[in-house]
Motif scaffolding. Structure first.
Motif, mmCIF file in Angstrom:
data_model
loop_
_atom_site.group_PDB
_atom_site.id
_atom_site.type_symbol
_atom_site.label_atom_id
_atom_site.label_comp_id
_atom_site.label_asym_id
_atom_site.label_seq_id
_atom_site.Cartn_x
_atom_site.Cartn_y
_atom_site.Cartn_z
ATOM 1 N N SER A 70 -7.954 3.771 -4.469
ATOM 2 C CA SER A 70 -6.680 3.189 -4.882
ATOM 3 C C SER A 70 -6.690 2.780 -6.348
ATOM 4 C CB SER A 70 -6.353 1.977 -4.022
ATOM 5 O OG SER A 70 -7.284 0.955 -4.257
ATOM 6 N N LYS A 71 -5.497 2.788 -6.920
ATOM 7 C CA LYS A 71 -5.252 2.279 -8.262
ATOM 8 C C LYS A 71 -4.455 1.004 -8.082
ATOM 9 C CE LYS A 71 -2.785 3.253 -12.453
ATOM 10 N NZ LYS A 71 -1.349 3.295 -12.562
ATOM 11 N N ILE A 72 -4.929 -0.084 -8.641
ATOM 12 C CA ILE A 72 -4.295 -1.387 -8.448
ATOM 13 C C ILE A 72 -3.353 -1.663 -9.609
ATOM 14 C CG2 ILE A 72 -4.693 -3.851 -8.180
ATOM 15 C CD1 ILE A 72 -7.489 -3.056 -7.103
ATOM 16 N N GLN A 108 -10.055 14.919 -0.447
ATOM 17 C CA GLN A 108 -10.531 15.061 0.922
ATOM 18 C C GLN A 108 -9.434 14.900 1.972
ATOM 19 O OE1 GLN A 108 -13.721 15.915 1.391
ATOM 20 N NE2 GLN A 108 -14.080 15.832 -0.823
ATOM 21 N N ALA A 109 -8.593 13.889 1.805
ATOM 22 C CA ALA A 109 -7.640 13.552 2.869
ATOM 23 C C ALA A 109 -6.526 12.671 2.298
ATOM 24 C CB ALA A 109 -8.356 12.813 3.987
ATOM 25 N N PHE A 110 -5.657 12.230 3.182
ATOM 26 C CA PHE A 110 -4.632 11.254 2.809
ATOM 27 C C PHE A 110 -5.259 9.870 2.835
ATOM 28 C CE2 PHE A 110 -2.003 14.733 4.358
ATOM 29 C CZ PHE A 110 -1.059 14.809 3.343
ATOM 30 N N GLU A 111 -5.114 9.162 1.755
ATOM 31 C CA GLU A 111 -5.671 7.816 1.615
ATOM 32 C C GLU A 111 -4.647 6.926 0.919
ATOM 33 O OE1 GLU A 111 -8.676 6.714 2.587
ATOM 34 O OE2 GLU A 111 -9.460 8.633 3.258
ATOM 35 N N VAL A 112 -4.945 5.637 0.889
ATOM 36 C CA VAL A 112 -4.131 4.707 0.107
ATOM 37 C C VAL A 112 -4.536 4.896 -1.348
ATOM 38 C CG1 VAL A 112 -3.652 2.284 -0.345
ATOM 39 C CG2 VAL A 112 -3.926 3.067 1.991
ATOM 40 N N VAL A 113 -3.582 5.332 -2.178
ATOM 41 C CA VAL A 113 -3.910 5.630 -3.573
ATOM 42 C C VAL A 113 -3.311 4.623 -4.550
ATOM 43 C CG1 VAL A 113 -4.282 8.080 -3.215
ATOM 44 C CG2 VAL A 113 -2.002 7.268 -3.751
ATOM 45 N N ASN A 114 -2.302 3.886 -4.159
ATOM 46 C CA ASN A 114 -1.690 2.868 -5.021
ATOM 47 C C ASN A 114 -1.515 1.583 -4.246
ATOM 48 O OD1 ASN A 114 -1.365 4.162 -7.457
ATOM 49 N ND2 ASN A 114 0.661 4.955 -6.964
ATOM 50 N N ILE A 115 -1.827 0.492 -4.923
ATOM 51 C CA ILE A 115 -1.589 -0.828 -4.356
ATOM 52 C C ILE A 115 -0.910 -1.666 -5.430
ATOM 53 C CG2 ILE A 115 -2.625 -2.917 -3.416
ATOM 54 C CD1 ILE A 115 -4.886 -1.214 -2.334
ATOM 55 N N HIS A 116 0.282 -2.144 -5.127
ATOM 56 C CA HIS A 116 1.032 -3.008 -6.038
ATOM 57 C C HIS A 116 0.868 -4.442 -5.543
ATOM 58 C CE1 HIS A 116 3.210 0.327 -7.996
ATOM 59 N NE2 HIS A 116 3.022 0.913 -6.823
ATOM 60 N N VAL A 117 0.232 -5.266 -6.373
ATOM 61 C CA VAL A 117 -0.086 -6.637 -5.977
ATOM 62 C C VAL A 117 0.833 -7.603 -6.721
ATOM 63 C CG1 VAL A 117 -1.883 -8.394 -5.876
ATOM 64 C CG2 VAL A 117 -2.485 -5.994 -5.608
ATOM 65 N N PHE A 118 1.410 -8.532 -5.986
ATOM 66 C CA PHE A 118 2.244 -9.556 -6.602
ATOM 67 C C PHE A 118 1.929 -10.907 -5.982
ATOM 68 C CE2 PHE A 118 4.615 -7.637 -3.174
ATOM 69 C CZ PHE A 118 5.132 -8.711 -2.481
ATOM 70 N N VAL A 119 2.375 -11.953 -6.667
ATOM 71 C CA VAL A 119 2.113 -13.331 -6.275
ATOM 72 C C VAL A 119 3.380 -13.906 -5.661
ATOM 73 C CG1 VAL A 119 1.418 -15.602 -7.114
ATOM 74 C CG2 VAL A 119 0.544 -13.560 -8.208
ATOM 75 N N HIS A 120 3.230 -14.664 -4.583
ATOM 76 C CA HIS A 120 4.389 -15.298 -3.966
ATOM 77 C C HIS A 120 4.898 -16.462 -4.814
ATOM 78 C CE1 HIS A 120 4.588 -13.094 -0.205
ATOM 79 N NE2 HIS A 120 3.274 -13.101 -0.194
ATOM 80 N N GLU A 121 4.009 -17.304 -5.265
ATOM 81 C CA GLU A 121 4.384 -18.462 -6.078
ATOM 82 C C GLU A 121 3.634 -18.397 -7.404
ATOM 83 O OE1 GLU A 121 6.530 -20.975 -5.559
ATOM 84 O OE2 GLU A 121 7.163 -20.026 -3.690
ATOM 85 N N LYS A 166 0.845 -1.194 0.000
ATOM 86 C CA LYS A 166 0.000 0.000 0.000
ATOM 87 C C LYS A 166 0.880 1.244 0.000
ATOM 88 C CE LYS A 166 -2.010 -1.408 3.821
ATOM 89 N NZ LYS A 166 -2.906 -1.484 4.967
ATOM 90 N N TYR A 167 0.475 2.231 -0.800
ATOM 91 C CA TYR A 167 1.182 3.504 -0.849
ATOM 92 C C TYR A 167 0.198 4.630 -0.565
ATOM 93 C CZ TYR A 167 4.950 0.859 -2.939
ATOM 94 O OH TYR A 167 5.946 -0.047 -3.150
ATOM 95 N N LEU A 168 0.571 5.462 0.367
ATOM 96 C CA LEU A 168 -0.272 6.561 0.807
ATOM 97 C C LEU A 168 -0.098 7.753 -0.122
ATOM 98 C CD1 LEU A 168 -2.150 7.006 3.246
ATOM 99 C CD2 LEU A 168 -0.249 8.106 4.394
#
Length: 130
Positions: free
Chosen positions: A113-115, A74-87, A67-69
């Motif tokens: 957020s933008k994924i 309106q306020a500070f929020e989580v705007v980016n989420i970088h998703v990855f796979v472990h396996e 998660k990236y703030l």
């Protein structure tokens, strides 16, 4: 006197065992592993802590999101989420509908957020539908 002390030690040991079992039972990572074994969906996150990554399991595949703030209107929020796979080998049988479901679940918790999917999932998202 020794008998009383021994009884106190036994009671303390029993209390410690009960407390340890209770902590083990409540552990969210244990629930995550159970959901992975049962091919269920489970989302593990601390929404108030933006520094802690979100973990989720879907169809036996474990994902992690960083998660990236940032700022919104309106306020500070989580705007980016970088998703990855472990396996990456666990992705066998995944479809776009599965990824859309995961995006919907993330967006319900973090609407601003933008994924961004990391390799190899981004290859499935970016390929055109035929």
């Amino acid at each position: 006197m020794i008998i009383i002390l021994f009884r106190i030690l036994i009671v303390a040991a029993i209390i410690l065992l009960v407390y340890t079992f209770y902590q083990y039972y409540r552990n969210p990572k244990r629930k995550l592993h159970i959901a992975k074994a049962n091919n269920e969906f489970y989302f593990l996150d601390e929404p108030d802590n933006s520094k802690k990554n979100l973990l989720f399991v879907y169809k036996g595949c474990s994902f992690e999101g960083e998660k990236y703030l940032g700022t919104t209107e309106q306020a500070f929020e989580v705007v980016n989420i970088h998703v990855f796979v472990h396996e990456p080998m666990e992705l066998k049988g995944f479809t776009r509908d599965d990824l859309y479901f995961l995006e919907k679940e993330i967006l319900t918790r973090y609407p601003y957020s933008k994924i961004e999917w990391k390799h190899p999932v981004n290859e499935l998202v970016l390929t055109p539908i035929e």
